[in-house]
Design a protein around this motif. Structure first.
Motif, PDB file in Angstrom:
ATOM      1  N   PRO A  74      61.771  38.996 135.722  1.00  0.00           N
ATOM      2  CA  PRO A  74      62.972  38.178 135.933  1.00  0.00           C
ATOM      3  C   PRO A  74      63.298  37.325 134.714  1.00  0.00           C
ATOM      4  O   PRO A  74      64.463  37.026 134.458  1.00  0.00           O
ATOM      5  N   GLU A  75      62.256  36.904 133.977  1.00  0.00           N
ATOM      6  CA  GLU A  75      62.477  36.125 132.763  1.00  0.00           C
ATOM      7  C   GLU A  75      61.224  36.152 131.892  1.00  0.00           C
ATOM      8  O   GLU A  75      60.119  36.451 132.359  1.00  0.00           O
ATOM      9  N   ILE A  76      61.421  35.859 130.626  1.00  0.00           N
ATOM     10  CA  ILE A  76      60.327  35.652 129.676  1.00  0.00           C
ATOM     11  C   ILE A  76      60.591  34.306 129.025  1.00  0.00           C
ATOM     12  O   ILE A  76      61.608  34.133 128.341  1.00  0.00           O
ATOM     13  N   GLN A  77      59.723  33.356 129.243  1.00  0.00           N
ATOM     14  CA  GLN A  77      59.945  31.992 128.768  1.00  0.00           C
ATOM     15  C   GLN A  77      59.242  31.762 127.432  1.00  0.00           C
ATOM     16  O   GLN A  77      58.035  31.973 127.319  1.00  0.00           O
ATOM     17  N   VAL A  78      59.991  31.343 126.427  1.00  0.00           N
ATOM     18  CA  VAL A  78      59.402  30.905 125.168  1.00  0.00           C
ATOM     19  C   VAL A  78      58.945  29.464 125.360  1.00  0.00           C
ATOM     20  O   VAL A  78      59.746  28.587 125.675  1.00  0.00           O
ATOM     21  N   VAL A  79      57.640  29.215 125.213  1.00  0.00           N
ATOM     22  CA  VAL A  79      57.094  27.912 125.599  1.00  0.00           C
ATOM     23  C   VAL A  79      56.989  26.926 124.439  1.00  0.00           C
ATOM     24  O   VAL A  79      56.744  25.739 124.656  1.00  0.00           O
ATOM     25  N   GLN A 125      54.685  32.003 121.295  1.00  0.00           N
ATOM     26  CA  GLN A 125      54.024  31.889 122.584  1.00  0.00           C
ATOM     27  C   GLN A 125      55.048  31.977 123.713  1.00  0.00           C
ATOM     28  O   GLN A 125      56.056  31.267 123.714  1.00  0.00           O
ATOM     29  N   VAL A 126      54.774  32.869 124.663  1.00  0.00           N
ATOM     30  CA  VAL A 126      55.657  33.040 125.816  1.00  0.00           C
ATOM     31  C   VAL A 126      54.830  33.054 127.099  1.00  0.00           C
ATOM     32  O   VAL A 126      53.609  33.257 127.078  1.00  0.00           O
ATOM     33  N   VAL A 127      55.517  32.860 128.200  1.00  0.00           N
ATOM     34  CA  VAL A 127      54.935  33.030 129.530  1.00  0.00           C
ATOM     35  C   VAL A 127      55.900  33.876 130.352  1.00  0.00           C
ATOM     36  O   VAL A 127      57.112  33.640 130.353  1.00  0.00           O
TER      37      VAL A 127
END
Length: 422
Positions: free
Chosen positions: A392-397, A415-417
């Motif tokens: 649903p999403e890839i978050q850049v942290v 870095q992603v989550v």
């Protein structure tokens, strides 16, 4: 964007417009490492689009910066006046370490060497490779952790492009990360983490000689076998390339390794970063996956994975009201031309449904247009087709770590989550 990032952006803009025009040095790698080059190019486009840099701006001497879209096109498509020899970066080859490669050659040698390897990225061959590309992307994405931070550059962008390179060369798959290392070493600044001694120039040569020694073993195997469809076999059996000496072989290897690695690797990372900076565009893509091809082109424009290419004037010529002299270095800043608002509307924004998404300079134009551009687009297209089916999403942290280079405009790490799967 965080408050800190806003402050840094405002600070860079203030400095870019406060210093004397003659003090602007857009070849400073630190500007790219800190992502603060944008206002300097903006100012040059407005005030001095064909800008002369004095010798103190670069260790290799003076050069011209060409920063507007149409001026760059005029240089890139005029190979009769603007030569690719002896190099396509600001650094001239050393007398004892010259690496001929077809991107840094003029006619007629350029064309015959390029034609030797171009069949590997023909439409028919790309069609044959598509199932393999898709299966590798599927496997790579399925192995990613959910709910835990990881480095997208290493786990996805480097891994996928290195697998592809290994396939193109028919290179031993278990050694594929050597290709990544040689690519990085070939383009790295002397201060790079890749160099462990206080003599990076000698160390770089050592690593590149290791590269050509490894590939020479593969050459010797294939030159004595029936011709096959991999790049080494093509070079070994090609009429224009089979008699290359060791340094020309190394030069063309580095060209093919870097060309097949950096452009795609940094566009893969840049696409995820862009979707985080422009979440409305990610929502638009999820609602209409048919926009993926357009999004791919927009990513390659917005990212501009190679910031510049250099030419050398073969004669005196006027450009943008300036007289460029025979022998002068001329740098086409693709990264600037791709943000020229006289040609591209709202160029700083990432807009995946632009009317003309392929209107960009990232692949170059003329005889030196990127030979593997369709392969790069195909890999990015399949990557996002598979992402949309999984996450649903890839978050850049956190802000990515960028490469210290004014040539390779890329990412060291990001870095992603991934919070969940679909």
């Amino acid at each position: 964007m965080s408050d800190g990032a806003v402050d840094l952006k405002a600070e860079a803009r203030a400095r870019a417009y406060s210093i004397p025009l003659d003090d602007i040095n857009v070849a400073d790698p630190e500007l790219f490492k800190t992502d603060s080059h944008w206002p300097y190019f903006e100012r040059l486009r407005k005030e001095d689009p064909v800008h002369f840099h004095p010798p103190e701006h670069h260790e290799q001497g003076s050069f011209w910066s060409v920063t507007k879209y149409n001026d760059i096109m005029a240089v890139d498509t005029n190979h009769g006046v603007f030569s690719s020899e002896p190099a396509i970066t600001l650094f001239d080859p050393e007398d004892d370490f010259t690496l001929p490669m077809f991107i840094a050659m003029d006619q007629p040698k350029h064309d015959v060497q390029r034609k030797t390897v171009s069949p590997i990225v023909s439409p028919q061959n790309l069609h044959l490779m598509e199932p393999l590309i898709r299966s590798r992307i599927q496997n790579t994405l399925d192995d990613l952790p959910i709910g835990q931070p990881f480095d997208w550059v290493d786990r996805v962008s480097i891994e996928l492009t290195t697998q592809m390179l290994a396939t193109l060369f028919d290179f031993p798959f278990e050694d594929r990360r050597k290709l990544t290392f040689w690519s990085d070493v070939a383009t790295a600044d002397k201060t790079s983490k890749h160099f462990k001694t206080d003599d990076p120039d000698t160390e770089r040569k050592m690593y590149l000689f290791e590269c050509v020694d490894y590939f020479t073993r593969l050459w010797n195997e294939r030159v004595n076998a029936e011709p096959k469809g991999d790049l080494i076999s093509m070079l070994a059996h090609g009429e224009a390339t089979r008699n290359m000496d060791r340094m020309e072989y190394l030069g063309n290897l580095i060209l093919l390794i870097v060309g097949g690695n950096d452009t795609t690797r940094n566009s893969m990372t840049g696409s995820v970063y862009a979707m985080n900076k422009f979440p409305d565009q990610f929502a638009k893509l999820k609602a209409n996956p048919d926009l993926i091809p357009s999004m791919v082109s927009e990513t390659i424009r917005w990212q501009t994975p190679l910031a510049h290419m250099r030419r050398t004037a073969l004669q005196d010529i006027e450009l943008g009201g300036k007289t460029i002299r025979k022998g002068d270095k001329v740098v086409m800043w693709y990264v600037s031309g791709n943000r020229d608002d006289e040609v591209i509307e709202n160029p700083d924004a990432f807009i995946i449904d632009r009317e003309r998404p392929r209107q960009h300079l990232s692949f170059g134009f003329g005889i030196h247009r990127c030979v593997g551009n369709r392969l790069a687009e195909l890999q990015l297209k399949i990557l996002w087709e598979e992402i949309l089916q999984r996450f649903p999403e890839i978050q850049v942290v956190e802000e990515p770590q960028r490469v210290y280079s004014s040539f390779v405009k890329g990412y060291e790490s990001m870095q992603v989550v991934i919070p969940s799967r679909l």
